[in-house]
Design a protein around this motif. Structure first.
Motif, mmCIF file in Angstrom:
data_model
loop_
_atom_site.group_PDB
_atom_site.id
_atom_site.type_symbol
_atom_site.label_atom_id
_atom_site.label_comp_id
_atom_site.label_asym_id
_atom_site.label_seq_id
_atom_site.Cartn_x
_atom_site.Cartn_y
_atom_site.Cartn_z
ATOM 1 N N VAL A 64 0.857 -1.332 0.075
ATOM 2 C CA VAL A 64 -0.029 0.035 0.106
ATOM 3 C C VAL A 64 0.871 1.424 0.019
ATOM 4 O O VAL A 64 1.692 1.297 0.944
ATOM 5 N N ALA A 65 0.811 1.973 -1.051
ATOM 6 C CA ALA A 65 1.494 3.274 -1.044
ATOM 7 C C ALA A 65 0.719 4.472 -1.824
ATOM 8 O O ALA A 65 0.306 4.203 -2.694
ATOM 9 N N ASP A 66 1.084 5.523 -1.223
ATOM 10 C CA ASP A 66 0.546 6.862 -1.807
ATOM 11 C C ASP A 66 1.629 7.392 -2.785
ATOM 12 O O ASP A 66 2.469 7.981 -2.250
ATOM 13 N N LEU A 67 1.366 7.155 -3.862
ATOM 14 C CA LEU A 67 2.499 7.537 -4.970
ATOM 15 C C LEU A 67 2.560 9.137 -5.038
ATOM 16 O O LEU A 67 3.390 9.469 -5.909
ATOM 17 N N THR A 68 1.817 9.939 -4.494
ATOM 18 C CA THR A 68 2.077 11.326 -4.402
ATOM 19 C C THR A 68 3.215 11.695 -3.531
ATOM 20 O O THR A 68 3.624 12.840 -3.443
ATOM 21 N N ASP A 69 3.679 10.682 -2.703
ATOM 22 C CA ASP A 69 4.448 10.809 -1.601
ATOM 23 C C ASP A 69 5.880 10.372 -2.220
ATOM 24 O O ASP A 69 5.942 9.041 -2.301
ATOM 25 N N PRO A 70 6.956 11.100 -2.386
ATOM 26 C CA PRO A 70 8.264 10.691 -3.056
ATOM 27 C C PRO A 70 8.794 9.606 -2.079
ATOM 28 O O PRO A 70 9.468 8.631 -2.686
ATOM 29 N N VAL A 71 8.484 9.866 -0.982
ATOM 30 C CA VAL A 71 9.201 8.707 0.050
ATOM 31 C C VAL A 71 8.475 7.262 -0.083
ATOM 32 O O VAL A 71 9.279 6.310 -0.094
ATOM 33 N N ALA A 72 7.282 7.414 -0.419
ATOM 34 C CA ALA A 72 6.451 5.944 -0.597
ATOM 35 C C ALA A 72 7.128 5.464 -1.902
ATOM 36 O O ALA A 72 6.812 4.172 -1.889
ATOM 37 N N CYS A 73 7.602 6.069 -2.957
ATOM 38 C CA CYS A 73 8.035 5.519 -4.078
ATOM 39 C C CYS A 73 9.151 4.756 -4.076
ATOM 40 O O CYS A 73 9.409 4.035 -5.060
ATOM 41 N N ALA A 89 10.698 -6.593 -13.942
ATOM 42 C CA ALA A 89 9.872 -5.701 -14.552
ATOM 43 C C ALA A 89 9.063 -4.803 -14.033
ATOM 44 O O ALA A 89 8.513 -5.205 -12.826
ATOM 45 N N LEU A 90 9.153 -3.559 -14.207
ATOM 46 C CA LEU A 90 8.340 -2.366 -13.636
ATOM 47 C C LEU A 90 7.403 -2.050 -14.538
ATOM 48 O O LEU A 90 7.747 -1.376 -15.581
ATOM 49 N N CYS A 91 6.056 -2.167 -14.142
ATOM 50 C CA CYS A 91 5.124 -1.426 -15.037
ATOM 51 C C CYS A 91 4.287 -0.455 -14.236
ATOM 52 O O CYS A 91 3.738 -0.400 -13.114
ATOM 53 N N ASN A 92 4.704 0.931 -14.756
ATOM 54 C CA ASN A 92 4.232 2.229 -14.208
ATOM 55 C C ASN A 92 2.658 2.426 -14.824
ATOM 56 O O ASN A 92 2.532 3.097 -15.911
ATOM 57 N N PRO A 121 6.485 7.479 -11.562
ATOM 58 C CA PRO A 121 7.524 6.679 -12.424
ATOM 59 C C PRO A 121 8.707 6.884 -12.515
ATOM 60 O O PRO A 121 9.540 5.969 -12.651
ATOM 61 N N PHE A 122 9.213 8.268 -12.550
ATOM 62 C CA PHE A 122 10.507 8.353 -12.498
ATOM 63 C C PHE A 122 11.494 7.649 -11.171
ATOM 64 O O PHE A 122 12.371 7.438 -11.360
ATOM 65 N N LEU A 123 10.721 8.187 -10.035
ATOM 66 C CA LEU A 123 11.436 7.577 -8.795
ATOM 67 C C LEU A 123 11.350 6.288 -8.688
ATOM 68 O O LEU A 123 12.204 5.514 -8.293
ATOM 69 N N LEU A 124 10.372 5.511 -9.099
ATOM 70 C CA LEU A 124 10.163 3.915 -8.967
ATOM 71 C C LEU A 124 11.270 3.611 -10.153
ATOM 72 O O LEU A 124 12.124 2.427 -9.810
ATOM 73 N N SER A 125 11.480 4.167 -11.200
ATOM 74 C CA SER A 125 12.457 3.712 -12.277
ATOM 75 C C SER A 125 13.956 3.735 -11.702
ATOM 76 O O SER A 125 14.767 3.013 -11.803
ATOM 77 N N GLN A 126 13.951 5.057 -10.837
ATOM 78 C CA GLN A 126 15.388 5.290 -10.169
ATOM 79 C C GLN A 126 15.792 3.801 -9.385
ATOM 80 O O GLN A 126 16.835 3.316 -9.284
ATOM 81 N N SER A 127 14.792 3.401 -8.659
ATOM 82 C CA SER A 127 14.771 2.293 -7.770
ATOM 83 C C SER A 127 15.222 1.030 -8.670
ATOM 84 O O SER A 127 15.919 0.086 -8.212
#
Length: 253
Positions: A64-73, A89-92, A121-127
């Motif tokens: 469960v994550a609120d993707l408006t929060d950079p920390v949660a990403c 695979a990352l599917c944004n 999507p940018f932050l998730l891609s970084q990870s």
């Protein structure tokens, strides 16, 4: 020609997995053999998607994550990799839209639109990228036909999706010499929660709206999910830096 999508032994993360295209994508990836990390702010919807996958013999964990929060990403990708021992695979897929006349859009809605549709999507891609380089994996971003044509009352949404396409291509060029694939799909309107809950301004000009609704009706969610799964799998090995329009001809002319 039959295209077989094989995700046996692979791990995929899908955002927006509580409903709509995210749920359809997660279910299809699971049916192809992938282990899933399901991400959304909607805990109830995530549980439902996880149950559907589990009942079919698949494996899924939820985050469960609120993707408006950079920390949660920053947490979901590492959680998936730590749980399953790899990441492929990352599917944004998660997205949102607010319809408003440009002068009337609250700053909070603008910021939420950019946060979910572009920043997350940018932050998730970084990870994800360090993991994906090890597994020769893939990123698939869900953009929109709105990235390619102006849509009245949707300036923030169009900007976020245009930015997502640009980001996809830039990242693809950055990793053109390395074993990772980064692509996007751009659907037209689909019958999802986004479409169901969409509210236009009370005095919206219907003629302007008709200019981007298309002549062939809505796009089938399953058709878009199929393409996301293809690009996430080894069957999509020929795609890199592409954005596949699935919009029933809206952007054709």
């Amino acid at each position: 020609m039959e295209i077989r999508i094989n995700m046996d032994g692979k791990v995929a993360l899908v955002t927006g997995a509580a409903s709509g295209l995210g749920r359809a994508t997660a279910i299809k990836l699971a049916s192809a053999g992938a282990k899933l990390c399901l991400v959304d702010v909607d805990e109830t919807g995530l549980a439902e998607t996880s149950a559907i996958i589990g009942d079919s013999g698949g494996v899924a964990i939820v985050q469960v994550a609120d993707l408006t929060d950079p920390v949660a990403c920053s947490a979901p990708v590492d959680h998936a990799a730590d749980t399953f021992g790899r990441f492929d695979a990352l599917c944004n897929v998660a997205g949102l839209i607010y319809m408003a006349k440009t002068p009337d859009m609250p700053v909070e809605q603008l910021q939420r639109t950019i946060a979910v549709n572009l920043t997350a999507p940018f932050l998730l891609s970084q990870s994800a990228i360090p993991h994906l380089l090890k597994t020769e994996g893939a990123i698939v971003n869900v953009a929109s036909s709105a990235a390619f044509l102006g849509e009245a009352y949707a300036a923030a949404y169009c900007a976020s999706k245009s930015g997502l396409v640009g980001m996809t291509k830039a990242m693809a060029m950055e990793y053109a010499k390395q074993p990772i694939r980064i692509n996007a799909v751009a659907p037209g309107g689909m019958m999802t929660n986004i479409a169901t809950n969409m509210k236009f301004p009370d005095d919206a000009d219907v003629e302007l709206i008709r200019r981007y609704t298309g002549l062939r009706g809505l796009v089938e969610v399953d058709d878009v999910a199929d393409m996301v799964c293809l690009l996430a799998s080894d069957a999509g090995r020929g795609y890199h830096g592409a954005c596949i329009n699935i919009d029933a001809g809206i952007t054709a002319g």
